[in-house]
Design a protein around this motif. Structure first.
Motif, PDB file in Angstrom:
ATOM      1  N   HIS A 174      -0.639   6.430   8.615  1.00  0.00           N
ATOM      2  CA  HIS A 174       0.879   6.590   8.471  1.00  0.00           C
ATOM      3  C   HIS A 174       1.447   7.760   8.683  1.00  0.00           C
ATOM      4  O   HIS A 174       1.051   8.993   8.265  1.00  0.00           O
ATOM      5  CB  HIS A 174       1.300   6.023   6.908  1.00  0.00           C
ATOM      6  CG  HIS A 174       0.280   5.364   6.205  1.00  0.00           C
ATOM      7  ND1 HIS A 174       0.167   3.642   6.593  1.00  0.00           N
ATOM      8  CD2 HIS A 174      -0.413   5.333   5.284  1.00  0.00           C
ATOM      9  CE1 HIS A 174      -0.883   3.200   6.063  1.00  0.00           C
ATOM     10  NE2 HIS A 174      -1.025   4.165   5.004  1.00  0.00           N
ATOM     11  N   HIS A 208       0.745  -1.105   0.055  1.00  0.00           N
ATOM     12  CA  HIS A 208       0.125   0.160   0.052  1.00  0.00           C
ATOM     13  C   HIS A 208       0.793   1.186   0.147  1.00  0.00           C
ATOM     14  O   HIS A 208       0.436   2.266  -0.620  1.00  0.00           O
ATOM     15  CB  HIS A 208      -0.782  -0.097   1.258  1.00  0.00           C
ATOM     16  CG  HIS A 208      -1.681   1.081   1.382  1.00  0.00           C
ATOM     17  ND1 HIS A 208      -2.772   1.161   0.703  1.00  0.00           N
ATOM     18  CD2 HIS A 208      -1.782   2.329   2.107  1.00  0.00           C
ATOM     19  CE1 HIS A 208      -3.397   2.574   1.129  1.00  0.00           C
ATOM     20  NE2 HIS A 208      -2.834   2.914   1.872  1.00  0.00           N
ATOM     21  N   ASP A 258      -6.337   7.464  -0.313  1.00  0.00           N
ATOM     22  CA  ASP A 258      -6.143   6.258  -1.007  1.00  0.00           C
ATOM     23  C   ASP A 258      -7.183   6.108  -2.099  1.00  0.00           C
ATOM     24  O   ASP A 258      -8.081   6.715  -2.323  1.00  0.00           O
ATOM     25  CB  ASP A 258      -6.996   5.180   0.204  1.00  0.00           C
ATOM     26  CG  ASP A 258      -5.921   4.971   1.406  1.00  0.00           C
ATOM     27  OD1 ASP A 258      -4.926   5.510   1.525  1.00  0.00           O
ATOM     28  OD2 ASP A 258      -6.488   4.271   2.341  1.00  0.00           O
ATOM     29  N   HIS A 315       1.516   4.755  -2.233  1.00  0.00           N
ATOM     30  CA  HIS A 315       1.404   6.198  -1.952  1.00  0.00           C
ATOM     31  C   HIS A 315       2.744   6.902  -2.567  1.00  0.00           C
ATOM     32  O   HIS A 315       2.615   7.992  -2.882  1.00  0.00           O
ATOM     33  CB  HIS A 315       1.258   6.373  -0.674  1.00  0.00           C
ATOM     34  CG  HIS A 315      -0.032   6.368   0.022  1.00  0.00           C
ATOM     35  ND1 HIS A 315      -0.922   7.338  -0.445  1.00  0.00           N
ATOM     36  CD2 HIS A 315      -0.519   5.616   1.045  1.00  0.00           C
ATOM     37  CE1 HIS A 315      -2.165   6.847   0.391  1.00  0.00           C
ATOM     38  NE2 HIS A 315      -1.901   6.005   1.115  1.00  0.00           N
TER      39      HIS A 315
HETATM   40 ZN    ZN Z   1      -3.232   5.279   2.605  1.00  0.00          ZN
END
Ligand code: ZN
Ligand code: KG4
Length: 343
Positions: free
Chosen positions: A139, A111, A305, A115
């Motif tokens: 995060h 993931h 996201d 990003h």
């Molecule tokens: Zn994320």
């Protein structure tokens, strides 16, 4: 080559189709924020169930946007971690099933690699290598992004993420979920210096962060006003919000500049929902100038996201020679960013 990307690691179902030469062909997103709002945070079981209902219709929507059919998909990229295990299982099982049915590779994507690479989908795109400040609800990391597949973790949060601190502070101040935008707006009405909050781990050379103490300090500031005999008024809340935002921005900006100095890189890329914060943006713009560097804020839909970042990261993995083990997959709720090609 056309890659279908599927993202279901948390509370957004994201699907997109990315072409290796033409770029983004279509994308669709469903945010679960309204569903989780009543609970004040993401409920993992509800997240998984909702992803199940959303993925296939979103894939159809993306194919329609691109005016393509399933047969035009050359590979499927799915987020396999890190994230909520149940939510990840929805995307990986659907993605691998589609790959299996079409006889096309299904690639597991980290993931955070999504990003780190998603700014490359923007026009104009930032030049590699860059320092990435990744600040979202889950995060808070500073990473040296050398080239696709080569990432160095420079520092990360030891406890809460920056967005999590915003959300928890919003709760304490009686603002809804998610709280980042509301705290940021309220802060503009606060009086500077009316409240003092700590700047955790600000001094020294460490590029690590810690935000849980800040949230506790906000709770203590609220209690202090209550104990002094009275309800917390709107101005008190604004004062706390202002100092909270200044504390977070101080820490994020100081460490980002330190990361640019130590890596000797000249580009800072900001990704994640907290990157939408006006105060953070203004401060980073000012600070990079002093270093003769530049800061790049990708469009918001690429920061938060989305499926496009997963498709792009999958495409790069394929170009690096990743192969899919058809029908065999597992999820990795924890997965170090330095090992994106391990799986
Ligand atoms: Zn994320
Ligand atoms: O990247 P994102 O959309 O989702 C994930 O966490 O994966 O980030 C959401 C986080 C939330 O914690 C939200 O409160 C925060 O980003 N956020 C903001 C702002 N907009 C969103 N925080 C501060 N200021 C904002 N304007």
């Amino acid at each position: 080559m056309r890659v279908l990307g599927i993202e279901t690691s948390c509370d957004e179902t994201g699907v997109a189709l990315v072409d290796s030469t033409a770029g983004l062909l279509g994308q669709a997103l469903h945010s679960q924020i309204d569903m989780h709002r009543a609970y004040g945070g993401v409920v993992p079981e509800l997240a998984s169930r909702d992803h199940i209902a959303r993925v296939l219709p979103l894939i159809e929507e993306v194919l329609q946007q691109a005016q393509l059919s399933r047969a035009d998909i050359d590979a499927v990229a799915v987020t396999a971690g890190p994230g909520l295990a149940g939510a990840l299982l929805v995307g990986t099982s659907i993605g691998h099933a589609i790959g299996f049915a079409l006889g096309k590779p299904a690639i597991n994507v980290h993931h955070l690699e999504g990003h780190l690479l998603s700014p490359l989908l923007a026009t104009p795109a930032p030049q590699l290598p860059y320092v990435a400040l990744l600040v979202s609800g889950g995060h808070t990391q500073l990473l040296r992004t050398e080239r696709p597949g080569v990432y160095e973790l420079l520092g990360e949060t030891l406890d809460d993420a920056a967005g999590e601190a915003f959300d928890k502070t919003a709760m304490l101040l009686g603002l809804g979920y998610p709280g980042g935008p509301a705290v940021s707006r309220l802060a503009q009405f606060g009086v500077a210096g009316a409240v003092t909050l700590p700047r955790p781990l600000l001094n020294g050379n460490s590029l690590d962060f810690s935000f849980s103490g800040l949230k506790t300090a906000v709770a203590t500031a609220v209690k202090k006003i209550e104990n002094q005999g009275g309800a917390v008024c709107e101005q008190d809340r604004a004062n706390i919000a202002r100092e909270f935002v200044e504390a977070v921005v101080d820490v994020l900006a100081t460490k980002s500049m330190h990361a640019l100095r130590t890596t000797q890189l000249r580009t800072l890329v900001v990704a994640g929902g907290v990157g939408a914060n006006t105060q953070l943006r203004e401060r980073l713009q000012r600070e990079v100038k002093k270093l003769g560097a530049a800061v790049f804020f990708p469009p918001l839909q690429l920061c938060t996201d989305n499926g496009a970042m997963i498709a792009l990261a999958g495409l790069h993995r394929l170009q690096r020679g990743a192969v899919s083990q058809q029908g065999v997959f597992e999820v990795r709720p924890r997965w170090p960013i330095t090992a994106v090609d391990d799986y």
